[in-house]
Scaffold this active site. Structure first.
Site, mmCIF file in Angstrom:
data_model
loop_
_atom_site.group_PDB
_atom_site.id
_atom_site.type_symbol
_atom_site.label_atom_id
_atom_site.label_comp_id
_atom_site.label_asym_id
_atom_site.label_seq_id
_atom_site.Cartn_x
_atom_site.Cartn_y
_atom_site.Cartn_z
ATOM 1 N N CYS A 2 -15.686 -5.380 -0.994
ATOM 2 C CA CYS A 2 -16.672 -5.450 0.079
ATOM 3 C C CYS A 2 -15.938 -5.769 1.386
ATOM 4 C CB CYS A 2 -17.759 -6.490 -0.130
ATOM 5 S SG CYS A 2 -18.721 -6.196 -1.607
ATOM 6 N N ARG A 27 -12.052 -1.298 0.701
ATOM 7 C CA ARG A 27 -12.511 -2.505 0.002
ATOM 8 C C ARG A 27 -13.744 -2.253 -0.862
ATOM 9 N NH1 ARG A 27 -10.189 -7.021 2.043
ATOM 10 N NH2 ARG A 27 -11.828 -8.288 1.112
ATOM 11 N N TRP A 73 -18.678 -3.034 -2.732
ATOM 12 C CA TRP A 73 -18.224 -2.729 -4.083
ATOM 13 C C TRP A 73 -19.150 -3.541 -4.986
ATOM 14 C CZ3 TRP A 73 -16.172 -5.152 -8.457
ATOM 15 C CH2 TRP A 73 -15.582 -4.292 -9.385
ATOM 16 N N ASN A 99 -19.507 -10.881 1.450
ATOM 17 C CA ASN A 99 -18.452 -10.413 0.549
ATOM 18 C C ASN A 99 -18.099 -11.579 -0.355
ATOM 19 O OD1 ASN A 99 -16.050 -9.562 -0.638
ATOM 20 N ND2 ASN A 99 -14.837 -10.013 1.172
ATOM 21 N N GLY A 100 -18.132 -11.343 -1.671
ATOM 22 C CA GLY A 100 -17.794 -12.410 -2.607
ATOM 23 C C GLY A 100 -18.814 -12.462 -3.728
ATOM 24 N N GLU A 477 3.173 2.253 -15.469
ATOM 25 C CA GLU A 477 2.677 2.451 -14.099
ATOM 26 C C GLU A 477 2.269 3.922 -13.886
ATOM 27 O OE1 GLU A 477 1.578 0.823 -11.806
ATOM 28 O OE2 GLU A 477 1.753 2.073 -10.025
ATOM 29 N N LYS A 481 -1.415 5.161 -12.744
ATOM 30 C CA LYS A 481 -1.630 6.006 -11.567
ATOM 31 C C LYS A 481 -2.464 7.227 -11.942
ATOM 32 C CE LYS A 481 -0.850 3.997 -9.256
ATOM 33 N NZ LYS A 481 -0.666 2.729 -8.740
ATOM 34 N N GLU A 484 -6.193 6.344 -12.943
ATOM 35 C CA GLU A 484 -7.102 5.812 -11.929
ATOM 36 C C GLU A 484 -7.521 6.845 -10.895
ATOM 37 O OE1 GLU A 484 -3.612 3.357 -9.547
ATOM 38 O OE2 GLU A 484 -5.644 2.643 -9.338
ATOM 39 N N HIS A 500 4.197 4.273 -34.667
ATOM 40 C CA HIS A 500 3.494 3.206 -35.386
ATOM 41 C C HIS A 500 1.977 3.314 -35.232
ATOM 42 C CE1 HIS A 500 7.238 1.356 -36.480
ATOM 43 N NE2 HIS A 500 7.639 1.442 -35.225
ATOM 44 N N LYS A 595 -9.780 -1.596 -3.393
ATOM 45 C CA LYS A 595 -8.371 -1.971 -3.263
ATOM 46 C C LYS A 595 -8.129 -3.463 -3.473
ATOM 47 C CE LYS A 595 -4.222 -0.775 -1.399
ATOM 48 N NZ LYS A 595 -3.634 -0.159 -2.570
HETATM 49 C C1 F6R Z 1 -3.473 0.280 -8.971
HETATM 50 C C2 F6R Z 1 -3.742 -0.888 -8.167
HETATM 51 C C3 F6R Z 1 -4.222 -2.115 -8.858
HETATM 52 C C4 F6R Z 1 -3.640 -3.366 -8.185
HETATM 53 C C5 F6R Z 1 -4.276 -4.621 -8.773
HETATM 54 C C6 F6R Z 1 -3.698 -5.875 -8.182
HETATM 55 O O1 F6R Z 1 -3.010 1.340 -8.218
HETATM 56 O O2 F6R Z 1 -3.614 -0.874 -6.989
HETATM 57 O O3 F6R Z 1 -3.919 -2.105 -10.198
HETATM 58 O O4 F6R Z 1 -2.269 -3.380 -8.367
HETATM 59 O O5 F6R Z 1 -5.651 -4.603 -8.526
HETATM 60 O O6 F6R Z 1 -3.840 -5.906 -6.808
HETATM 61 P P1 F6R Z 1 -2.914 -6.779 -5.883
HETATM 62 O O7 F6R Z 1 -1.538 -6.253 -5.988
HETATM 63 O O8 F6R Z 1 -3.492 -6.630 -4.511
HETATM 64 O O9 F6R Z 1 -3.018 -8.182 -6.410
#
Ligand code: F6R
Length: 600
Positions: A2, A27, A73, A99-100, A477, A481, A484, A500, A595
């Site tokens: 948010c 956000r 969000w 927000n929260g 990773e 990527k 998501e 396994h 994010k």
């Molecule tokens: C994936 C991604 C998330 C963040 C995770 C932690 O692309 O961005 O998995 O890595 O939400 O976020 P931060 O690094 O801001 O604590």
């Protein structure tokens, strides 16, 4: 999660709020809304969906010099017009964005608002209704606002309008980020300086449990006891070009391309005048005093932490454990006698990580935060901070922050090793320079990555990433990527582990992306590839120069073996990008995500 904006001044606030919200869309983007106030009263415009949808319903005919806005969000209640912010009290006098998460919202409902009919399913509406309740009991607005804050449990960044006073925005913060922006003849509020860079670069930080009475010409910060707090502004060191896409179609592609520049910037920021890598002495002392390091992080940052463990153990010879933040709080391992905690977080706001930080601070342990955002909560609350210097990362999928985290961790490990008198058999600055050059080569490999994405991922419903040793972590990773942003079911596995159980999922044509950058496990991973090929898998091997064979699909430039994650992740980022693009996915704003994950 948010985003909040607010403006009080002389200009029409609507366009400033909408532009601000566009910058905060990272956000959350389930719904958006603004409320503006002028002599004719308060008007609220809100809709499910993105800011672009909101823009279409905002009536531009009337000027309004005061307003607040929100991009959501969803946590409490589905994404819908009714649940979109701003929310209003029953009489319509008070209008609020939040927000929260208010943890005790149902208790407040039961204790104070039995007779109030709620319109939405949100925790936010409870706040605005309880303010109205306290007003009805005879309190003045400032007192009612303060009293409300004292009963809220959880996290909040709030901006409130009172239709009886069009000259004030009431603001409060606890755990969720919020800044006040200062201007000539106006003031603003925003979750992130980025949102209001269009009008000011002068900001005042807010601390938890503070409230602000914001007027066109004044900013009064108070704590919840009513004491006025003086705080100097700072200049936000953000360049407008950092937060624009420029000629790129997506932020994600821009941020992937920025990686060589970020590595060079990190080298420069962590080098002394005589070209030595340096880390704050207090941090080195804490590293050397620790008998075990606990890295705590989430998502991509957790994956960077896994690589960091390799560096700290191999170079500085300190044992390291890496933990997923959301599990650590509830399932704390037996700690060593002298632990040091390292929190890795791009945003510095992740609630799961913050939960652990609060817990371990209560136990009296020291913490270092590695983050991209100076002044973020995790940075402020830890004892020490190392910055990533990656510039704003706006695409929801993290790319350049991941490589920046790994680069900073390599420097931390190397400088700690040196402080302990443990010699390294390579020059890290030189090796990171070679990595940056290798990253430049990958900037020109986009067409090939697009071809790979089309060949392997255009129609598949799943995909596996395999690697051994450090390549395994990069595979994790790569899988994150891909899933998501393209919504392809993707999993990362240690090459030897497939047999396994997971090998049962391999069918004719199942894509397997295998990383082969480590000499000591090169034969092993190639053996694992043969096992899946024998069961019909379609392998795409990404290897490193010097280790390549004819069957490899892409060969990375040669870099120091320890630093290969910085390079090998880039094809995986690009392949994910092109897979998402060709599947018509919203690359920068994938579904269900945001994010900055500020809920636990
Ligand atoms: C994936 C991604 C998330 C963040 C995770 C932690 O692309 O961005 O998995 O890595 O939400 O976020 P931060 O690094 O801001 O604590």
């Amino acid at each position: 999660m948010c985003g909040i904006v607010g403006y009080i001044g002389q200009q029409d606030s609507k366009e400033i709020l909408l532009k601000g919200l566009e910058k905060l869309e990272y956000r959350g983007y389930d719904s958006a809304g603004i409320a503006v106030i002028n002599d004719n009263g308060v008007r609220v415009f809100k809709e499910k969906g993105r800011i672009a949808v909101l823009r279409q319903i905002v009536d531009q005919t009337e000027q309004a010099p005061v307003g607040i806005g929100h991009t959501r969000w969803a946590t409490h209640g589905v994404p819908s017009q009714v649940n979109a912010h701003p929310h209003q009290s029953t009489s319509g006098r008070f209008t609020l964005v939040h927000n929260g998460v208010i943890e005790n919202y149902s208790i407040i409902h039961r204790e104070y608002l039995q007779d109030v009919e709620l319109k939405s399913e949100t925790d936010t509406e409870i706040i605005v209704q309880v303010i109205e309740k306290f007003i009805s009991e005879g309190l003045e607005i400032e007192e009612a606002f303060r009293k409300t804050l004292t009963i809220l449990k959880g996290s909040y960044a709030l901006a409130l309008l009172d239709s009886k006073d069009k000259e004030t925005i009431y603001i409060a913060k606890n755990k969720s980020p919020l800044l006040i922006g200062l201007g000539d003849n106006f003031n603003v509020v925003a979750s992130d300086a980025m949102a209001m860079l269009q009008v000011t670069d002068q900001y005042v930080e807010l601390m938890d449990k503070e409230m602000v009475i914001l007027k066109q010409h004044s900013v009064t910060i108070k704590n919840l006891e009513g004491t006025v707090i003086e705080r100097n502004p700072y200049t936000a060191e953000l360049d407008a070009s950092d937060i624009e896409k420029g000629t790129y179609p997506h932020y994600m592609l821009k941020e992937i391309d920025e990686q060589p520049a970020v590595i060079r910037k990190i080298i420069q920021k962590y080098q002394s005048d005589d070209n030595q890598l340096v880390i704050d002495q207090d941090i080195l002392y804490a590293m050397n005093a620790a008998d075990r390091i606990y890295i705590v992080a989430a998502g991509t940052s957790y994956h960077a932490g896994l690589v960091g463990k390799e560096y700290i153990e191999k170079m500085a010879k300190i044992p390291v454990e890496v933990h997923v933040a959301s599990e650590f709080s509830y399932n704390m391992p037996l700690l060593s006698e002298k632990p040091l905690f390292i929190f890795i977080s791009q945003s510095g706001e992740t609630a799961d990580s913050r939960g652990v930080l609060v817990q371990i601070k209560e136990l009296g342990y020291k913490a270092l935060t590695i983050t991209n955002v100076q002044g973020s909560t995790l940075s402020r609350e830890a004892d020490y901070t190392l910055l990533l210097h990656a510039g704003p990362e706006i695409a929801v999928a993290s790319t350049k922050a991941y490589t920046a985290q790994i680069a900073v961790l390599s420097i931390l490990a190397a400088v700690t090793a040196e402080a302990k008198g443990l010699g390294l058999d390579f020059d890290l600055v030189r090796e990171l320079g070679i990595v940056a050059n290798g990253m430049e080569v990958l900037r020109d490999a986009k067409e090939e990555m697009e071809r790979i994405a089309l060949e392997y991922l255009a129609t598949t419903r799943n995909c596996f990433f395999i690697g051994r040793a450090i390549d395994f972590y990069v595979g994790l990773e790569g899988a994150l990527k891909l899933k998501e942003i393209s919504y392809i079911q993707a999993e990362g596995f240690a090459g030897g582990e497939l047999k396994h159980g997971t090998i049962a999922l391999i069918e004719n044509g199942t894509p397997i992306i295998a990383l082969a950058t480590q000499e000591r496990v090169n034969l092993g991973i190639r053996g694992n590839v043969k096992e899946v090929v024998a069961r019909g898998a379609n392998p795409c091997i990404i290897s490193m120069k010097g280790l390549e064979t004819e069957e490899d699909r892409y060969v990375l430039p040669s870099v120091n073996e320890m630093l290969t994650p910085l390079l090998s992740v880039i094809p995986l980022q690009l392949i994910s990008y092109y897979a998402a693009l060709h599947r018509d996915c919203d690359v920068d704003k994938p579904r269900n995500l945001a994010k900055s994950v500020t809920v636990e």
